[in-house]
Design a protein around this motif. Structure first.
Motif, PDB file in Angstrom:
ATOM      1  N   ARG A 203      16.613  18.447 -50.032  1.00 34.88           N
ATOM      2  CA  ARG A 203      16.340  17.437 -51.056  1.00 34.88           C
ATOM      3  C   ARG A 203      17.248  16.219 -50.848  1.00 34.88           C
ATOM      4  N   PRO A 204      16.735  15.037 -51.145  1.00 35.35           N
ATOM      5  CA  PRO A 204      17.549  13.836 -50.939  1.00 35.35           C
ATOM      6  C   PRO A 204      18.860  13.836 -51.720  1.00 35.35           C
ATOM      7  N   ASP A 205      18.885  14.509 -52.900  1.00 37.62           N
ATOM      8  CA  ASP A 205      20.117  14.504 -53.705  1.00 37.62           C
ATOM      9  C   ASP A 205      20.914  15.793 -53.508  1.00 37.62           C
TER      10      ASP A 205
END
Length: 205
Positions: A203-205
């Motif tokens: 996930r990007p975060d």
């Protein structure tokens, strides 16, 4: 883009409604239950999935008989409050298909398909001994769904997973390797698929 309304697929040249081909692959819930007399029933459901994680909840969707009476799986789950969801490996695909046959009430699909049952820890239904994963479930509720073919109906049956059996052969370094058992999924029409390779995305975060 082709546009059609459900039930009017032939207007756009489709021989069969491709809805189930679009929503795919779908895991197969191989549901084992017992009736009030302790007789085993085993049936595969391709309208099946996990719905939550804390706690883990699964759901399978079932139709009824043409007269609206419930199929054995639904009847047994609602009567006993328990079921087992067995995960279908590629090695068990033929036996899974065998258990989709419509047998008289009380007949044992597990035995007819040449499968051995194994006792569970927290529920009464047998699990499929050869299944790589089996989820012991406590029945939560049944939700009635719309039907275009009344008196036949459609229902979603929810269960909380209260115990899990895992074949240690599919575990490596503390993680389950699905390519070791290649779970079978349902596509559209009479098509199936297995998982043969995976990839990761963080996930990007």
């Amino acid at each position: 883009m082709i546009f059609y309304e459900p039930g009017r697929h032939k207007d756009q040249g489709f021989r069969h409604d491709p809805f189930k081909a679009f929503v795919s692959p779908r895991p197969i819930g191989w549901i084992s239950t017992v009736d009030a007399d302790g007789r085993t029933n085993l049936a595969p459901y391709s309208f099946f999935n996990a719905m939550s994680f804390l706690p883990p909840v699964v759901v399978f969707g079932t139709g009824t008989k043409p007269d609206g009476s419930p199929k054995d799986s639904q009847r047994n789950v609602e009567a006993t409050g328990e079921f087992v969801c067995n995960i279908v490996s590629e090695a068990l695909k033929e036996q899974m298909n065998e258990t989709s046959a419509h047998l008289p009430h009380g007949d044992d699909e597990m035995a007819k398909a040449g499968l051995r049952g194994a006792a569970c820890q927290k529920v009464r239904p047998l699990r499929v001994a050869a299944a790589p994963v089996a989820l012991e479930c406590r029945y939560l509720e049944t939700v009635k769904l719309p039907s275009w073919n009344e008196p036949a109906g459609n229902y979603a049956i929810f269960g909380e997973v209260i115990g899990v059996h895992v074949d240690p052969a599919i575990v490596e370094d503390g993680l389950v390797d699905v390519t070791r058992y290649r779970p079978v999924s349902r596509l559209g029409y009479f098509d199936y698929a297995t998982v043969t390779e995976v990839f990761q995305m963080m996930r990007p975060d």
